[in-house]
Motif scaffolding. Structure first.
Motif, mmCIF file in Angstrom:
data_model
loop_
_atom_site.group_PDB
_atom_site.id
_atom_site.type_symbol
_atom_site.label_atom_id
_atom_site.label_comp_id
_atom_site.label_asym_id
_atom_site.label_seq_id
_atom_site.Cartn_x
_atom_site.Cartn_y
_atom_site.Cartn_z
ATOM 1 N N ILE A 66 3.827 7.675 -7.957
ATOM 2 C CA ILE A 66 3.184 6.382 -8.206
ATOM 3 C C ILE A 66 4.103 5.475 -9.011
ATOM 4 N N LYS A 67 4.840 6.037 -9.979
ATOM 5 C CA LYS A 67 5.839 5.251 -10.710
ATOM 6 C C LYS A 67 6.848 4.634 -9.747
ATOM 7 N N ASP A 68 7.344 5.461 -8.822
ATOM 8 C CA ASP A 68 8.335 4.980 -7.859
ATOM 9 C C ASP A 68 7.764 3.863 -6.986
ATOM 10 N N ALA A 69 6.503 3.998 -6.576
ATOM 11 C CA ALA A 69 5.874 2.960 -5.754
ATOM 12 C C ALA A 69 5.761 1.651 -6.529
ATOM 13 N N VAL A 70 5.446 1.736 -7.810
ATOM 14 C CA VAL A 70 5.378 0.534 -8.650
ATOM 15 C C VAL A 70 6.759 -0.108 -8.743
ATOM 16 N N GLY A 122 7.862 12.427 -6.722
ATOM 17 C CA GLY A 122 8.633 11.198 -6.626
ATOM 18 C C GLY A 122 9.403 11.117 -5.325
ATOM 19 N N PHE A 123 9.866 9.912 -4.994
ATOM 20 C CA PHE A 123 10.606 9.758 -3.736
ATOM 21 C C PHE A 123 11.887 8.960 -3.891
ATOM 22 N N LEU A 124 12.180 8.449 -5.070
ATOM 23 C CA LEU A 124 13.449 7.765 -5.310
ATOM 24 C C LEU A 124 14.422 8.772 -5.902
ATOM 25 N N ALA A 138 0.855 -1.189 0.000
ATOM 26 C CA ALA A 138 0.000 0.000 0.000
ATOM 27 C C ALA A 138 0.886 1.232 0.000
ATOM 28 N N LEU A 139 0.398 2.301 -0.610
ATOM 29 C CA LEU A 139 1.164 3.549 -0.698
ATOM 30 C C LEU A 139 0.529 4.630 0.158
ATOM 31 N N SER A 140 1.366 5.314 0.935
ATOM 32 C CA SER A 140 0.958 6.487 1.702
ATOM 33 C C SER A 140 1.745 7.670 1.162
ATOM 34 N N SER A 189 2.342 7.374 -18.152
ATOM 35 C CA SER A 189 1.245 8.307 -17.875
ATOM 36 C C SER A 189 1.056 8.537 -16.382
ATOM 37 N N LEU A 190 1.783 7.794 -15.557
ATOM 38 C CA LEU A 190 1.622 7.886 -14.109
ATOM 39 C C LEU A 190 2.481 9.000 -13.526
ATOM 40 N N PRO A 191 2.017 9.702 -12.491
ATOM 41 C CA PRO A 191 2.858 10.669 -11.783
ATOM 42 C C PRO A 191 4.063 9.962 -11.157
#
Length: 454
Positions: free
Chosen positions: A102-106, A161-163, A68-70, A97-99
């Protein structure tokens, strides 16, 4: 693939190993059986679909492993599940197409080889009130039973992003030789000219001074400004925090691990994560539970909500989990407080200074359109609050003055709160009242500063 690129910076192989060790060796963190999936999830490991993720509807709730993503939404949520996009999402959502968040979470979910990922904006239909009413009561379960919750702590919005991506040495050298940059804080490399040179070799080099950990301050992270994210971290069995300093912090109920040069102060960490920590077999005392709950509320009241009417909804999953675990001791949940400690729960006041976005110490005038909570609840004022602690000095003073044990001067006769929806009894309220018996003291309220009216 994507996972390999992330591993170079974040050592996700180490994180994967920690997760496996926790799942196999930490009974306090384990579930008795594989959990049921949320009603919708993103399939991030569908065969032949590395460039896409697919929305999967699972209303029969089969069992499976999911993350799950927070995260902080921000003002613009460029892609979200709606009734018009549902069918397209089920065919597949292109990764490009993802922000970025969300890309980083994937990418992290794929690197950990977990099949499914739950993200609120993509798994709850955002333009359907019935869908929200159906799923929000399960939020405690969604976060509590995830393999881990990814906390995009350092991302200011869904596009940030977070990475953290490090620049290559060649790009650094180009910029340094052009004398456009004096240092590069993210990589820890600075230009340095050696005081001697060899024939045919430039004596300009890079010196790595990034040998000390970066200090991580939980209270300064963007994610701590959003109201919804508090319960998301509090409910997690395992919390994977990606702070703005870089690195990874993995917390579980048996310990904590670090990857990368990141250092946190144990006294300044997320207080909510420990709120539902696994306890020993002795039941917690009522005073202890009350103190823990008020600490969470104090933190929560300092955060922002896009919609003030979500004040109880965004805390409802944590309230439900508390009721399930400690309802016998706490009593009934009433507008952000608990019936068995209601007298102490009424002893709150607005913190000083008030929230910077709210310029008045007094709550706004209440109308039918902006009613969110009864006036005796901390949630009614829309300001950061503090609960008055029971100080031993006060107790000793009263005991010595009256020559007997101090006692409460009020008695709660009855308290009732009416929810807006019976499907979510711990969410938004339509009204509430409290009957008290006790002494009355006449007071006169001073006018506001600058107010000409008396």
């Amino acid at each position: 693939g994507d996972a390999g690129a992330v591993e170079d910076v974040y050592s996700l192989e180490n994180l994967k190993q920690w997760m496996q060790e926790c799942e196999k060796g930490h009974p306090n963190c384990a579930l008795s059986q594989q959990p049921r999936l949320p009603m919708r999830v993103l399939d991030v490991l569908a065969p032949g679909e590395s460039g896409r993720v697919k929305l999967l509807e699972t209303f029969d709730r089969p069992r499976g492993r999911y993350m799950a993503l927070s995260y902080v939404w921000g003002k613009i949520q460029s892609i979200r599940l709606a009734q018009a996009t549902r069918n397209d999402f089920m065919k597949g959502i292109r990764m490009d197409s993802l922000p970025q968040t969300i890309k980083d979470a994937v990418q992290v979910t794929r690197a950990l080889e977990v099949q499914y990922l739950w993200i609120d904006a993509l798994c709850i239909c955002q333009d359907s009130d019935p869908d929200k009413e159906m799923q929000i009561p399960y939020m405690n379960e969604y976060y509590r039973k995830a393999v881990a919750v990814i906390s995009a702590s350092g991302a200011a919005d869904v596009h940030a992003g977070f990475l953290r991506r490090q620049e290559t040495t060649s790009s650094l050298l180009t910029r340094i030789e052009g004398q456009t940059v004096d240092h590069h804080p993210h990589s820890g490399l600075i230009p340095y000219r050696i005081p001697f040179s060899c024939e045919g070799v430039d004596n300009l080099t890079l010196l790595d001074v990034d040998t000390m950990p970066h200090s991580y301050d939980y209270h300064e992270e963007p994610i701590t400004k959003r109201g919804w994210t508090l319960q998301e971290s509090a409910l997690a069995r395992r919390l994977l925090t990606f702070p703005s300093t870089g690195g990874i912090i993995m917390r579980c109920h048996d310990g904590k691990k670090f990857a990368g040069k990141v250092l946190s102060n144990p006294f300044e960490e997320d207080p909510a994560f420990a709120y539902l920590d696994t306890r020993d077999h002795s039941p917690p005392r009522q005073a202890e539970l009350f103190q823990h709950w008020t600490q969470v509320v104090q933190d929560y009241s300092r955060r922002s909500l896009s919609y003030p009417g979500d004040i109880f909804v965004a805390l409802g999953a944590l309230a439900l989990e508390s009721q399930i675990r400690d309802g016998v001791t706490l009593g009934k949940y009433v507008a952000g407080l608990w019936s068995n400690t209601l007298r102490k729960g009424l002893l709150w006041h607005i913190a000083s200074p008030p929230h910077p976005d709210r310029n008045s110490y007094l709550p706004p005038a209440r109308t039918a359109s902006n009613y969110h909570a009864p006036s005796w609840s901390w949630a009614s004022c829309g300001q950061p609050v503090i609960f008055r602690a029971e100080r031993q000095s006060d107790t000793n003073f009263l005991r010595n003055y009256y020559k007997e044990e101090p006692s409460w001067c009020i008695e709660v006769l009855h308290c009732k709160v009416f929810p807006q929806s019976e499907r979510n009894p711990l969410g938004a309220v339509s009204s509430g009242y409290i009957d008290l018996k006790g002494l009355l003291i006449s007071i006169r309220r001073s006018p506001r500063t600058g107010d000409s009216k008396s």
